[in-house]
Design a protein around this motif. Structure first.
Motif, PDB file in Angstrom:
ATOM      1  N   ASP A   1      40.134  38.404  53.673  1.00 55.58           N
ATOM      2  CA  ASP A   1      40.263  39.835  53.404  1.00 55.58           C
ATOM      3  C   ASP A   1      41.345  40.030  52.337  1.00 55.58           C
ATOM      4  O   ASP A   1      42.050  39.090  51.976  1.00 55.58           O
ATOM      5  N   SER A   2      41.462  41.235  51.856  1.00 55.03           N
ATOM      6  CA  SER A   2      42.339  41.514  50.720  1.00 55.03           C
ATOM      7  C   SER A   2      43.785  41.101  50.983  1.00 55.03           C
ATOM      8  O   SER A   2      44.410  40.443  50.149  1.00 55.03           O
ATOM      9  N   ASP A   3      44.326  41.465  52.139  1.00 55.97           N
ATOM     10  CA  ASP A   3      45.727  41.144  52.425  1.00 55.97           C
ATOM     11  C   ASP A   3      45.967  39.640  52.478  1.00 55.97           C
ATOM     12  O   ASP A   3      46.944  39.141  51.915  1.00 55.97           O
ATOM     13  N   ASP A   4      45.081  38.911  53.143  1.00 52.88           N
ATOM     14  CA  ASP A   4      45.244  37.455  53.237  1.00 52.88           C
ATOM     15  C   ASP A   4      45.058  36.784  51.885  1.00 52.88           C
ATOM     16  O   ASP A   4      45.749  35.819  51.558  1.00 52.88           O
ATOM     17  N   PHE A   5      44.142  37.306  51.088  1.00 52.96           N
ATOM     18  CA  PHE A   5      43.918  36.761  49.749  1.00 52.96           C
ATOM     19  C   PHE A   5      45.164  36.952  48.882  1.00 52.96           C
ATOM     20  O   PHE A   5      45.625  36.019  48.219  1.00 52.96           O
ATOM     21  N   VAL A   6      45.731  38.150  48.918  1.00 54.27           N
ATOM     22  CA  VAL A   6      46.933  38.446  48.126  1.00 54.27           C
ATOM     23  C   VAL A   6      48.091  37.564  48.584  1.00 54.27           C
ATOM     24  O   VAL A   6      48.839  37.026  47.764  1.00 54.27           O
TER      25      VAL A   6
ATOM     26  N   THR B   1      32.416  32.446  46.687  1.00 50.95           N
ATOM     27  CA  THR B   1      33.003  33.645  47.276  1.00 50.95           C
ATOM     28  C   THR B   1      34.113  33.241  48.235  1.00 50.95           C
ATOM     29  O   THR B   1      33.940  32.340  49.058  1.00 50.95           O
TER      30      THR B   1
ATOM     31  N   SER C   1      51.732  44.319  44.340  1.00 56.63           N
ATOM     32  CA  SER C   1      50.930  45.374  43.734  1.00 56.63           C
ATOM     33  C   SER C   1      50.179  44.856  42.501  1.00 56.63           C
ATOM     34  O   SER C   1      49.014  45.192  42.277  1.00 56.63           O
TER      35      SER C   1
ATOM     36  N   LYS D   1      47.313  42.717  43.758  1.00 57.42           N
ATOM     37  CA  LYS D   1      46.255  43.607  44.277  1.00 57.42           C
ATOM     38  C   LYS D   1      45.474  44.247  43.135  1.00 57.42           C
ATOM     39  O   LYS D   1      44.259  44.360  43.190  1.00 57.42           O
TER      40      LYS D   1
ATOM     41  N   GLU E   1      43.138  41.700  41.773  1.00 57.03           N
ATOM     42  CA  GLU E   1      42.389  40.945  42.795  1.00 57.03           C
ATOM     43  C   GLU E   1      40.933  40.704  42.419  1.00 57.03           C
ATOM     44  O   GLU E   1      40.422  39.586  42.557  1.00 57.03           O
ATOM     45  N   GLU E   2      40.256  41.716  41.932  1.00 57.97           N
ATOM     46  CA  GLU E   2      38.845  41.549  41.589  1.00 57.97           C
ATOM     47  C   GLU E   2      38.667  40.490  40.497  1.00 57.97           C
ATOM     48  O   GLU E   2      37.808  39.613  40.605  1.00 57.97           O
TER      49      GLU E   2
ATOM     50  N   ARG F   1      39.363  37.033  41.996  1.00 55.85           N
ATOM     51  CA  ARG F   1      38.227  36.578  42.821  1.00 55.85           C
ATOM     52  C   ARG F   1      37.039  36.151  41.949  1.00 55.85           C
ATOM     53  O   ARG F   1      36.366  35.181  42.260  1.00 55.85           O
TER      54      ARG F   1
END
Length: 160
Positions: A45-50, A41, A25, A28, A31-32, A35
């Protein structure tokens, strides 16, 4: 190496004073900002990045901690030949391998709140890279560290 990282994630999870969901959490939520720390860039996707951040950060934290405490397991001793440890040390400062320092530190502080008071992540990091600290730099709260490569650069800069 991925199997090894997963093993370190398991030991990280076992040592942590918080649930893995809280750490996920936190990642997440940042995350911004994480990134934005990269010049290119990242197409995950968000889940794989986390997942990537969690796996890499937990590996770094566990490796630094084990290196400080010399609390190596039999599996560590099997895998971590001296040449591999040297290679990993070099990989930690490769520009393309950099995780933003703030997210690793944040994960460490959330996972180990009682430990982080006397054994801060910055302290572990200074110890890990002490070989490069040719100016015998001391940590100052005014020092902003972007990533490990930036820390090594700071270590090599003459005093102001």
């Amino acid at each position: 190496m991925e199997r090894f990282k997963l093993s370190y994630l398991k030991s990280f999870k076992e040592r942590a004073d918080t649930q893995l969901e809280d750490i996920v959490s936190t990642i997440k939520g940042a995350e911004e900002s994480v990134r934005e720390s990269y010049s290119e860039t990242i197409s995950l996707d968000s889940d794989d990045f986390v997942k990537m951040i969690l796996l890499d950060a937990s590996f770094i934290i566990e490796y630094f901690w084990k290196n400080k405490t010399l609390n190596w397991t039999d599996e560590d001793r099997e895998i971590l030949e001296p040449w591999l440890c040297n290679r990993m040390q070099m990989d930690f400062i490769l520009l393309e391998n950099q995780l933003p320092f703030f997210i690793i530190e944040k994960i460490y502080d959330i996972a180990f709140p009682s430990l982080s008071k006397n054994n801060s992540f910055i302290g572990l990091t200074f110890r890990q890279f002490e070989y490069y600290n040719v100016q015998i730099s001391q940590y100052s709260p005014l020092t902003k560290i972007l990533h490990f490569t930036d820390l090594v650069r700071n270590f090599c800069m003459p005093p102001s």
